[in-house]
Every structure is written in structure tokens, then in C-alpha cells.
Design an enzyme around this catalytic site. Sequence first.
Site, PDB file in Angstrom:
ATOM      1  N   ILE A   1       7.614  -2.351   0.819  1.00 38.81           N
ATOM      2  CA  ILE A   1       6.913  -1.792   1.990  1.00 38.81           C
ATOM      3  C   ILE A   1       7.601  -0.494   2.383  1.00 38.81           C
ATOM      4  O   ILE A   1       8.702  -0.208   1.911  1.00 38.81           O
ATOM      5  CB  ILE A   1       6.944  -2.772   3.192  1.00 38.81           C
ATOM      6  CG1 ILE A   1       8.388  -3.126   3.554  1.00 38.81           C
ATOM      7  CG2 ILE A   1       6.150  -4.026   2.872  1.00 38.81           C
ATOM      8  CD1 ILE A   1       8.523  -3.903   4.843  1.00 38.81           C
ATOM      9  N   SER A   2       6.953   0.277   3.272  1.00 39.92           N
ATOM     10  CA  SER A   2       7.522   1.565   3.664  1.00 39.92           C
ATOM     11  C   SER A   2       8.869   1.370   4.338  1.00 39.92           C
ATOM     12  O   SER A   2       9.005   0.507   5.212  1.00 39.92           O
ATOM     13  CB  SER A   2       6.610   2.274   4.662  1.00 39.92           C
ATOM     14  OG  SER A   2       5.291   2.283   4.220  1.00 39.92           O
TER      15      SER A   2
ATOM     16  N   TYR B   1       0.839  -1.208   0.000  1.00 41.15           N
ATOM     17  CA  TYR B   1       0.000   0.000   0.000  1.00 41.15           C
ATOM     18  C   TYR B   1       0.862   1.241   0.000  1.00 41.15           C
ATOM     19  O   TYR B   1       0.455   2.301  -0.432  1.00 41.15           O
ATOM     20  CB  TYR B   1      -0.935  -0.016   1.213  1.00 41.15           C
ATOM     21  CG  TYR B   1      -1.881  -1.170   1.143  1.00 41.15           C
ATOM     22  CD1 TYR B   1      -2.931  -1.155   0.229  1.00 41.15           C
ATOM     23  CD2 TYR B   1      -1.688  -2.312   1.920  1.00 41.15           C
ATOM     24  CE1 TYR B   1      -3.782  -2.234   0.114  1.00 41.15           C
ATOM     25  CE2 TYR B   1      -2.537  -3.394   1.813  1.00 41.15           C
ATOM     26  CZ  TYR B   1      -3.589  -3.352   0.917  1.00 41.15           C
ATOM     27  OH  TYR B   1      -4.423  -4.423   0.796  1.00 41.15           O
ATOM     28  N   CYS B   2       2.053   1.121   0.551  1.00 36.38           N
ATOM     29  CA  CYS B   2       2.937   2.274   0.643  1.00 36.38           C
ATOM     30  C   CYS B   2       4.372   1.764   0.603  1.00 36.38           C
ATOM     31  O   CYS B   2       4.724   0.969   1.456  1.00 36.38           O
ATOM     32  CB  CYS B   2       2.684   3.007   1.950  1.00 36.38           C
ATOM     33  SG  CYS B   2       3.625   4.511   2.114  1.00 36.38           S
ATOM     34  N   PRO B   3       5.173   2.073  -0.368  1.00 36.91           N
ATOM     35  CA  PRO B   3       4.975   3.065  -1.426  1.00 36.91           C
ATOM     36  C   PRO B   3       3.982   2.671  -2.524  1.00 36.91           C
ATOM     37  O   PRO B   3       3.513   3.539  -3.244  1.00 36.91           O
ATOM     38  CB  PRO B   3       6.375   3.222  -2.013  1.00 36.91           C
ATOM     39  CG  PRO B   3       7.107   1.979  -1.666  1.00 36.91           C
ATOM     40  CD  PRO B   3       6.529   1.491  -0.389  1.00 36.91           C
TER      41      PRO B   3
END
Lengths: 80, 380
Positions: B295-296, A17-19
Site C-alpha cells: 500500500i502507499s 492500487y498504489c503503488p
Amino acid sequence: MAETIHADKTIDARGSYCPGPLMELIKTLKQVPVGTVVEVWSSDAGSKRDIPQWAERAKQELVYIRDEDGYAAIGVRKVK
Amino acid sequence: MTQRIVIVGAGSGGTMLANNLVKALREQQRDDVEVVLVGNGEDHLYQPGLLYVALDLELPAHFHRRQRRLLLPGVHLTNIPAARIDRKEQGVQLADGSHLAYDYLVIATGSHPDLDEISGFRQGAYSFYTEPEALRLRDALRDFRQGRILITIGIPHKCPVAPLEFTLLLDDVLRRQERRKEIEILYTYPIARLHSLEPVAQWAQEQFEQRDIHSEIFVNMEEIDANEQVVHTMEGIDYSYDLLVGIPPHKGAAVIRNSPDLGDPDGWVPTDRKTLQMKGDEHIFVLGDATDLPISKAGSTTHYEVAVLLGNLLRALDGSRATQTYNGKAFCFIEADEAQATYITFDYDHPPQPVAASPLLHWFKAAYNETYWLSLRGVL
Ligand SMILES: Cc1cc2nc3c(=O)[nH]c(=O)nc-3n(C[C@H](O)[C@H](O)[C@H](O)COP(=O)(O)OP(=O)(O)OC[C@H]3O[C@@H](n4cnc5c(N)ncnc54)[C@H](O)[C@@H]3O)c2cc1C
């Protein structure tokens, strides 16, 4: 029968979902030589809209969108 | 026979893991495992603090601690950085030429802004991702009176909410100092909305409308012309600026790029998204920003990974398989202004849900900034 285009490189961005899948794609396109087809796997329904939109603006070539089980496989060729 | 675990990188992840590891070994009454942490400086910096340094809300010293004092007894720290990792030999070569053999290696070398990937960045842009850069930006902002502050974002970068937080806090600071009227803030983002996370993007949109912050989407820097003060983009549109705040694209640590058969061309280590083992090498684990996972790159994901990695490492020491799995969990506080904050959480299987900003959450975030040091010791 249409010729099948094979990806040179695949990114598994399912559940990202992120990034998120589009940023993963942009990051990868910066690494690879012109001509490479990068396939990104996305479970985010928005990617089927966002990725083609970006490819058009950035003048990269969208080569296919394939629906797979629970995700889409989207192929983009680096043209510049 | 004694087994040696070498952890390279004494940042958030490396420090937290080393402390939790010696604690677990003590609980198991094991004295046959040696834990070596390879750092590269006397001090430990709390990186999120750089946001406040750049906006002159705090001094850098507030976010520094002595690395040695953060470690529990039993962690052997060396401050000679790793120069090369040799998988075949199962060893790490340090910068002084000495050699450290390992039974298990943990790579926790982080992600690093690259000021040279985009031509003209060094000459034309300010950033806040390293301490010297944050100080340079602080000084430039102090003297800036009128014109356009342009915010542009390179890919990939750590802490995906920092650019947005910076923008909102900048607006707040300029308003308090009664400088905002003469200054335009233009925030740009690489993809189709204002942030990767949809709820955050919607929330940002509302904040921007209320505060007259301008924005553009699909903006990816290609080249910066520092003389003309223009950013050229991959999408073919040019943006002019009076002061440019750029988030530099990041790369993996130099040691990854300098070691054979380790990382991809940008220095990210191929990592199993569940077990956190390096793909194709059961003697190497990868933690935090150093992975190639989608992922972040954030302290919170690193924090959640520590527990999984620790479980798998302890099993490996016993000769058993990695059974603990990471589910992609992330948690982020987001500063809205100097009085309110919000947060967001998600994992591989659960998309993020919106949460309203509140003063209470602001205090949680402020408290989190202070409790970081406890979480490094494995207390939280
Ligand atoms: C401005 C800013 C704001 C941020 N805000 C947030 C936030 O609000 N929330 C959040 O969750 N995260 C935030 N982050 C991100 C967070 O700081 C990082 O994601 C986190 O520190 C990652 O931990 P890590 O252990 O993987 O890497 P790091 O903490 O960066 O540690 C890596 C360490 O390895 C060292 N190293 C590299 N190469 C070598 C070598 N060859 N030998 C020895 N050591 C080496 C580095 O010097 C560093 O000390 C922010 C970051 C910045 C810059």
C-alpha cells in the site's frame, strides 16, 4: 504434460492500487538473485497486460500467467 | 503488574499512536500500562513540507516543532535511538547500550531514501526527500536557467503523489518567474502510465498536455553517469539531463536491518495486512511506512492504521485476540498548482475514482498542512 514451474517467492498485491502490482514486482526483483522466479498476485485486470509489457522491455522473462479465483498469478524470472 | 509498551519511531505514526494510547488508557482509568516512545531527535519535521522547501515556497523552520511539545502527559519520550531489537528477549537496545524490555512493541520507524542504491545517484541527482537534499535542490533550481530538468523515480518511495506534485508545482513556479520557455521538463515513471492510480494518471496526462510537460513511461533507473549527465535504465534506454531530480529508492530503517529475524533484506517488516501484527510475533505491531504491505507509504494510510492498531493493542493488553481490521484505506490530496488541488481515496476493495481539481480543495490541502500538528495530538 507441461512441466509446472514453481515460484521461489510470492507477492500478494491483491487490492493494491498504489503503488500497485508491477511496482511491487520491480521492487522484489531488485532484491532477489538472478534465476529467481517471482510470482505476483494481482486483482487488477491491467496487470496481465502491463507486467508482460514491462518484462519484455526490461528483458526479464515472463514464465506464466495463471487465472485464479478473483486474481491472476503472474510469474517472472529474473534473468539479469 | 505493570505492562510496558515501547513504540520505536516518533514520526507521524509513532507520535499519533502514543498520544491516542495514553488518552485511551486514561479513559479506561488504567495506570498499569507504561507507554515509552523512542525517538531520535529534538525536532519533529512535517515531511510533506519539503516539497515547498525545494521549490523555495516556504522555509524549513515553518515545518518544525519540538517533539516533546507534541506529546500528551503520560508518554515517556527518550531521544536515544534504538540500535537493535531483540525479539527473543522482548527488548530494545538503545544507542547508549541501555536495554528497554517490552510486553508489546510497535515498530514505527518509517521509510528512508537510500542515495547509494543506484550507482552515481549521489553525484548526479538532486532530490527532496530529506531536508538537506531539499535545500540542495532549492539552491540548484534557483540558478538553473536553461536546458532539461529530468525527473526519475526509484522504487519503492514514500508518498507516491509527491513526484507528480513536484512536477506540476515546478512548472507553475517557473512560469510565474518567466523562466519556463528555456526549460524543458521531462517527467518519467516506472510503469505503463504516468501514475500508479489510473484516474490520477489520466488527469496528469491532461495537465501535461496543457502545460507542455514531456513524459516517458517504463523508466527505471539503473545507473547514473554524472559526468556525461545521462541516466541508464533497466529498459535499456538512456536519458540525458541538465538537472536531474531523482526520487531515491527507499529502504526500511537501519535498526530493522541490524536486528535478527525482523525484516526482509531491504528492512521492511512482514506485516499482517489486516491486524497490523508482525507475521509470526503477536507481541509486535507495525505501523506506517515500516510495513512490507503493498500500500502507499503515506501519512494518510498511517493515520487510518493508528485506529486499528490501537484497538488491537488495547485488546492484547487484556489478553484477547486482535479483532480490528485495516481495510487498506488511503486518502491523498494532490496539488495541481498554487491555486487548485484534487484528492483521491481507495482501499483494498474499492478502486480509486476520479475527482475534479478545484480551488476549494487547494484550501483544504493548505489547511491540512496546518492541522497536521493537531492530528498528531489525537485531536483530529
Ligand atoms: C517530500 C515528501 C512529501 C510527502 N507528502 C505526503 C502527502 O502529501 N501526503 C501523505 O499522506 N504523505 C506524504 N508524505 C509521506 C509521509 O510523510 C510518511 O508516509 C509518513 O510520515 C509515515 O509515517 P511513519 O510514522 O511511518 O514514518 P515517519 O513519519 O517517517 O517516522 C519514522 C520515525 O522513526 C524514526 N526512526 C528511524 N529509526 C529509528 C531508530 N532506530 N530509533 C528511533 N527512531 C527512529 C525516524 O527518524 C522518524 O522520525 C511525504 C513525504 C515526503 C518525504
